[in-house]
Write an enzyme that holds these catalytic residues in place. Structure first.
Site: not given
Ligand SMILES: NC(=O)c1ccc[n+]([C@@H]2O[C@H](COP(=O)([O-])OP(=O)(O)OC[C@H]3O[C@@H](n4cnc5c(N)ncnc54)[C@H](O)[C@@H]3O)[C@@H](O)[C@H]2O)c1
Ligand SMILES: O=C(O)C[C@H](O)C(=O)O
Ligand SMILES: [Mg+2]
Length: 573
Positions: A105, A174
């Protein structure tokens, strides 16, 4: 999250055999296939003899990961692992969550996306390209038909983090977080890229660029394309949560408003960021022992995130402190490229959605301006004496020593949240903000940063105020409740639950938000709060007999553990 054993849920009738099952990351167990399964699925000669446990496989994968030196190479290694074996991939990340979040991420995802075409090995998710708009329904159904899909994460990649227009790439990262943190079954989620072209010249001139090499489609043609897609989702997947990510500033809020009363849609940059920031501010005012209604907010960077934060904080003041909206609006000062958002900037510089927060020019008479009449951040700080300063501008270093010191003159414990991602775009390094305020600032950032020091010499953990700390729970809550819409009150319920779990509530020197290592438990609580609120307000569509929301949530979570497979030629492929 401690793996739960739920034997009955973990028996699968599988039709794939031989090479096909090894090539399918959903089913593949590699050396984890038992001898019986090897016999049943035609794998005995395709695998070396020994059966490894998942723990052994995780250790091996972790050791292999360590041999990759840079975060980007580690990211690529993990991407390959995801393409091979979901259980192993998610189990590894879950086990080393704090260490691996920054790899899968922010901040590393920014580099991975910027290099998407050069690192490209295998397609993932669904690409709906403007050039192929005539076959959109067939292309969509090709991936959707016969599957029960709970979640779509969609992006047109116009505003990826703070790095701008990147063509293709964010929705898969995501989606991973949804699975790791909220336990969304990866076989029930779909990452979609709406490829409407790119205005990124570097990509357009790169012969390896894998997206549609065309200028971005705008206007009615863009709206029609997006609408065609949304109507497909509504028609074929009426209960699916539709998560919008990293759309450009001219589209994010507009598309949210257009569809939010027709389907469960969620814009992460607007609503997720608003929610996590409200939770951080609620936690900070717990330390300063003040009320939301007493704060003066400066939001620097009035784009999707900045405006989403302004709305969420404003709604928080109205709902939680009972202040009328107009009065709550007057607590906000928004600043963008042309300085303070005030009336005389004119309609071309003020998007309609900013209207609630436009300041009157009369307030600023006598305040120094630049050559174009713009009022700078420093001047706004001097005049307003803000208690909260938030950065969503993508302008690194914008919170200078002058700005921070000026703010510290006006309040005892300045609340400073430089939220731009990735790390290199942060408005102020939190270590500097800490130093310039002699340790008084209450800080949180969008990407991970090392701890600063309290005046007493203790570590001050810089909370990560990133929407990933709440969106998995918000989304899971909506999915759990099979809610056809995602309301502001559901989001507020999740936000309050997150704020109630803040470490700073117990120890004022602790972080403003829970640690990402605790994100699975925290998001479980958020999801429960959201689903309970959905049931309370009538937006849920569930019939659970005597099960509690909590029990139902546990039952629905996907866990990265190997199931038991039974060969069945009519089973799942
Ligand atoms: N921490 C989080 O959870 C989180 C969530 C969403 C976005 N963000 C970050 O916030 C930043 C903005 O994201 P966004 O989606 O709102 O993008 P956006 O493009 O919609 O908004 C950025 C805004 O900043 C303004 N801006 C640019 N340069 C500026 C300057 N020098 N001074 C003042 N304003 C300036 C732009 O005009 C625009 O209005 C990105 O870095 C993104 O990564 C963080
Ligand atoms: O992706 C992130 O790290 C958070 C956020 O959605 C962003 O756009 O920066
Ligand atoms: Mg985003």
């Amino acid at each position: 999250m401690a793996p739960l054993s739920n034997a009955s849920k973990n028996v699968f009738r599988v039709a794939a055999r031989g090479e096909v099952i090894l090539d399918n990351p959903r089913w593949n167990k590699g050396t984890g296939f038992t001898h019986q399964e090897r016999k049943d699925f035609g794998l005995t000669g395709r695998l070396p003899h020994r059966v490894n446990t998942l723990d052994d496989q995780v250790s091996r994968a972790y050791d292999q990961l360590q041999s990759h030196e840079t975060p980007l190479r580690k990211n690529s290694f993990l991407q390959s692992l995801k393409e091979q074996n979901w259980v192993l991939y998610y189990s590894l990340i879950q086990r080393y969550l704090r260490e691996l979040m920054p790899i899968v991420y922010t901040p590393t995802e920014a580099d991975a996306i910027a290099n998407y075409s050069h690192l490209f090995r295998r397609s993932e998710g669904l690409y709906l390209t403007f050039d192929d708009r005539d076959t959109m329904e067939e292309d969509f159904l090709e991936q959707v038909k016969g599957r029960s899909i709970d979640l779509i994460v969609v992006s047109d990649a116009e505003a990826i983090l703070g790095i701008g227009d990147q063509g293709v790439g964010i929705s898969t990262a995501k989606s991973v977080i949804y699975t790791v943190i909220a336990g969304i079954d990866p076989s029930k989620s779909l990452a979609i890229t709406l490829d409407v072209g790119t205005n990124n010249e570097e990509l357009l001139n790169d012969r390896l660029y894998v997206g549609w090499p065309h200028k971005r489609v705008r206007g009615q043609a863009y709206d029609d394309f997006v609408d065609k897609f949304v109507q497909l989702v509504r028609k074929h997947l009426p209960h699916c949560l539709l998560h919008f990510e990293d759309f450009g500033v001219t589209n994010a809020q507009r598309l949210l408003e257009l569809y939010r009363d027709k389907h469960a849609v969620f814009n992460d940059d607007v609503q997720g960021t608003g929610a996590v920031t409200l939770a951080a501010v609620m936690s900070a005012i717990g330390v300063t022992k003040s009320k939301l209604a007493e704060q003066r907010f400066i939001i620097y960077g009035a784009g999707s995130a900045g405006l989403g934060i302004a709305h969420q904080l404003r709604d928080g003041i109205v709902e939680l402190d009972g202040v009328p909206a107009a009065q709550a609006n007057s607590q906000f000062y928004l600043i963008d490229k042309f300085g303070l958002i005030k009336n005389s900037l004119g309609d071309d510089k003020i998007r309609p959605s900013l209207r609630d927060f436009v300041r009157a020019d009369a307030e600023w008479e006598g305040v120094p301006t630049d050559g174009n009449g713009g009022v700078s951040l420093l001047e706004v700080v001097k005049k307003v004496r803000p208690t909260v300063l938030i950065g969503t501008s993508t302008h690194p270093g914008a919170f200078t020593e002058d700005v921070i010191k000026e703010m510290a003159k006006g309040c005892d414990r300045p609340i400073i949240l430089p939220l731009s991602n990735p790390s290199r775009l942060v408005e102020v390094d939190p270590a500097l903000a800490n130093e310039w305020t002699a340790g008084k600032a209450l800080l949180a950032t969008g990407s991970p940063f090392p701890p600063a020091k309290t005046p007493g010499g203790k570590d001050y953990i810089i909370a990560e105020c990133n929407n990933a700390l709440i969106y998995p729970g918000l989304g899971f809550g909506a999915i759990l409740a099979r809610s056809r819409i995602l309301t502001d009150t559901m989001i507020l319920a999740g936000t309050q639950r997150l704020a109630s779990l803040s470490p700073a509530l117990k120890d004022p020197d602790a972080a403003l938000l829970p640690d990402f290592g605790d994100a699975p438990e925290v998001n479980f609580e958020v999801a429960v709060a959201v689903a309970e609120q959905a049931i309370k307000e009538g937006s849920a569509d569930v019939d659970w007999d005597d099960k509690t929301v909590r029990e139902k949530a546990r039952e629905m979570q996907w866990l990265p553990i190997y199931g038991e497979y039974v060969y069945d030629k009519d089973g799942e492929a």
